[in-house]
Design an enzyme around this catalytic site. Structure first.
Site: not given
Ligand SMILES: NC(=O)c1ccc[n+]([C@@H]2O[C@H](COP(=O)([O-])OP(=O)(O)OC[C@H]3O[C@@H](n4cnc5c(N)ncnc54)[C@H](O)[C@@H]3O)[C@@H](O)[C@H]2O)c1
Length: 401
Positions: A11, A29, A83, A257, A325
Site C-alpha cells: 500500500v 519504513d 493490521t 485482506c 501471505r
C-alpha cells in the site's frame, strides 16, 4: 506538500509512487533493507515499477528512510502499516501503535494524519488519535482523517488514479485537506459522513467477497455431488443480466485482506453485541476447502497418498503475484503431508518460501494446481504428472472442482 508515508509495502509504496509525482514524499519504513533497496531505485512490489521509483529518487521527489527524524517537517502523514490478526485471531493493532508513537515523537508541527491501514470502525477516533496524543503529550493539535486503501495488487486496469477513494476527517478542516491531497492524483473522491462509515465500508467490501467466495466454494461441493460442472452452472447463472455476480471456486482465500478483514468486522460486532454469523461461517467454509480438495485427490487415487510424490503448482495466494501471505496452498500442503504424500511445490514467481525452493514442473505422481500464473504453460502442467487436479478452472483436461 511534504508528505510522509509510514510503511513502504504494497500500500505505502503504491501511494508513494503516485503522490511522488506531485508532492515531496518521504517513505518511512522500519525495514532498513527495503529502504536501502528503494533508494537505489529498486521496487519490491509488483505493480510499482523500479523505473518509476528510480525516476522519483533521481528527481528528489521521493526518498525512503528508516530515520524517524526525517518525517519531522511533513504536513501530511499517511499510515500504511500492517493490521494482521494475533495468534488467537483477534485484531492486532501493534503496528498502528508503533506508527502512532513514531508520529507523536517526531512530527514537529501540526499535521494532517491520514490512516490508510484497514481496521475496524472507531480505530481513527478511538485508537489512533488518543495514541498519538498519549505519546506526544498532546503538544500539537493534529488533524485526523481516514481514507481506506482499496488497491488490488496484480490488477492493472484499476489503480490509485481511477479507483474512487473514500474519505472522512474527524473535522471539516481535516476532510478538506484530505480531499486536497488525494485530488492531486486521484480522479474521484467520495466523502462520507464519518470516519466510521469509511472504515466499515472497507471491511464490508472484503467481507462481501469472503462470504461470496465461501458460498461458491460450498456450491462447488454441491455440484460435484450432483455430478454436474460447477463452471458450466456458474456460466449459465451468469447469463442473468441483473442480481447475480459471478465468483469462482478455489482452494480457499489468501492475501492480507479477505482472510483477515472480515475478522476485524466480526470482532467489532461481538464487542457491540451484534451477530457476525455469516462472517464466521464463511471463514470456516473457506478454511475447510483445502481439506475437501485433498479428500477429492485421495478418492481419485485409490484412497491413499502414502509415499506418492505430489507437486503443488502455484503457492502464491493469487495469480501473477509473489505474495504468499495466508495462501491456501499452505493448508493444502499440510493436508497432503498429513496423508503421507511427499510434497514439493512449483512457483517460479514466488521462488523461495518457508525454506524451500520452487521444484521443476515435471516428474510427479500427482499435481494439484492451487494458483495458475499466466506465465505457467497449461500443457506443461498437464504433462507434469499422470493425474492433475486443478482448483482454478484454468487447466482444461485436468480433474477439478
Ligand atoms: N496489500 C493489499 O492488497 C492491501 C489492500 C488494501 C488495504 N491494505 C491494508 O493496508 C495496510 C498495509 O498493508 P500492506 O499490504 O501494504 O502491508 P506490507 O506488509 O506490504 O507493508 C507494510 C510495511 O510497513 C512496514 N512497517 C511495519 N511497521 C512499521 C512501523 N511501525 N513503521 C514503519 N514501517 C513499518 C513494514 O516493514 C512493511 O514494509 C494493512 O492494513 C492492509 O490491510 C492492503
Amino acid at each position: 506538500m511534504k508528505v510522509a508515508i509510514i510503511g513502504q509495502g504494497y500500500v505505502g509504496l503504491t501511494i508513494s509512487a503516485f503522490a511522488g509525482q506531485c508532492h515531496e514524499v518521504v517513505g518511512f519504513d522500519s525495514n532498513a533493507q527495503i529502504v536501502e533497496q528503494l533508494n537505489r531505485g529498486v521496487s519490491h512490489i509488483e505493480g510499482v515499477s523500479s523505473m518509476v521509483i528510480e525516476g522519483l529518487v533521481k528527481s528528489k521527489t521521493y526518498r525512503a528512510t528508516s530515520n524517524p527524524a526525517d518525517i519531522s517537517d511533513c504536513e501530511i502523514i499517511v499510515i500504511a502499516v500492517p493490521t494482521p490478526l494475533t495468534v488467537d485471531r483477534k485484531p492486532d493493532l501493534s503496528f498502528i501503535d508503533a506508527a502512532c508513537k513514531t508520529i507523536a515523537q517526531n512530527v514537529a508541527k501540526a499535521a494532517l494524519i491520514i490512516n490508510e491501514s484497514t481496521s475496524f470502525p472507531g480505530t481513527l477516533r478511538g485508537y489512533i488519535k488518543p495514541s498519538i496524543e498519549k505519546y506526544s503529550g498532546s503538544e500539537l493539535q493534529h488533524m485526523y482523517s481516514i481514507s481506506p486503501e482499496r488497491v488490488d495488487p496484480g490488477r492493472f486496469e484499476y489503480n490509485q488514479k481511477n479507483t474512487p477513494r473514500l474519505y472522512s476527517g474527524l473535522t471539516l478542516e481535516a476532510s478538506e485537506k484530505t480531499r486536497e491531497f488525494y485530488s492531486s492524483f486521484c480522479d474521484e473522491l467520495v466523502e462520507v459522513s464519518s470516519p466510521e462509515v469509511a472504515e466499515a465500508a472497507k471491511l464490508f467490501e472484503n467481507t462481501f467477497r469472503q462470504v461470496n467466495i465461501a458460498l461458491v466454494n460450498e456450491f462447488a461441493q454441491i455440484t460435484n455431488s450432483l455430478g454436474i460442472s460447477v463452471y458450466e452452472t456458474l456460466d449459465a447463472a451468469s447469463t442473468k443480466p441483473y442480481g447475480f455476480m459471478k465468483f469462482t471456486p478455489s482452494a480457499g482465500v489468501g492475501g492480507h485482506c479477505i482472510p483477515v478483514d472480515p475478522t476485524y468486522l466480526a470482532a467489532v460486532a461481538e464487542e457491540h453485541g451484534a451477530p457476525a454469523t455469516f462472517i464466521r461461517l464463511a471463514n470456516e467454509v473457506n478454511l475447510e476447502m483445502s481439506k475437501y480438495i485433498v479428500s477429492r485427490v485421495v478418492l481419485d487415487n485409490g484412497g491413499s497418498l502414502k509415499g506418492k510424490s505430489v507437486l503443488v503448482v502455484g503457492v502464491a495466494y493469487k495469480p501473477n503475484v509473489a505474495d504468499v501471505r495466508e495462501t491456501a496452498a499452505e493448508l493444502v500442503i499440510e493436508h497432503l503431508r498429513s496423508q503421507g504424500a511427499v510434497v514439493s511445490w512449483h512457483d517460479e514467481v514466488v521462488g523461495n518460501w518457508k525454506g524451500e525452493s520452487s521444484a521443476p514442473l515435471h516428474g510427479a505422481d500427482i499435481s494439484v494446481v492451487v494458483t495458475k500464473h499466466d506465465s505457467v504453460d497449461e500443457k506443461m502442467i498437464l504433462a507434469s504428472a499422470p493425474y492433475v487436479f486443478d482448483t482454478t478452472g484454468k487447466v482444461k483436461g485436468a480433474r477439478g472442482l
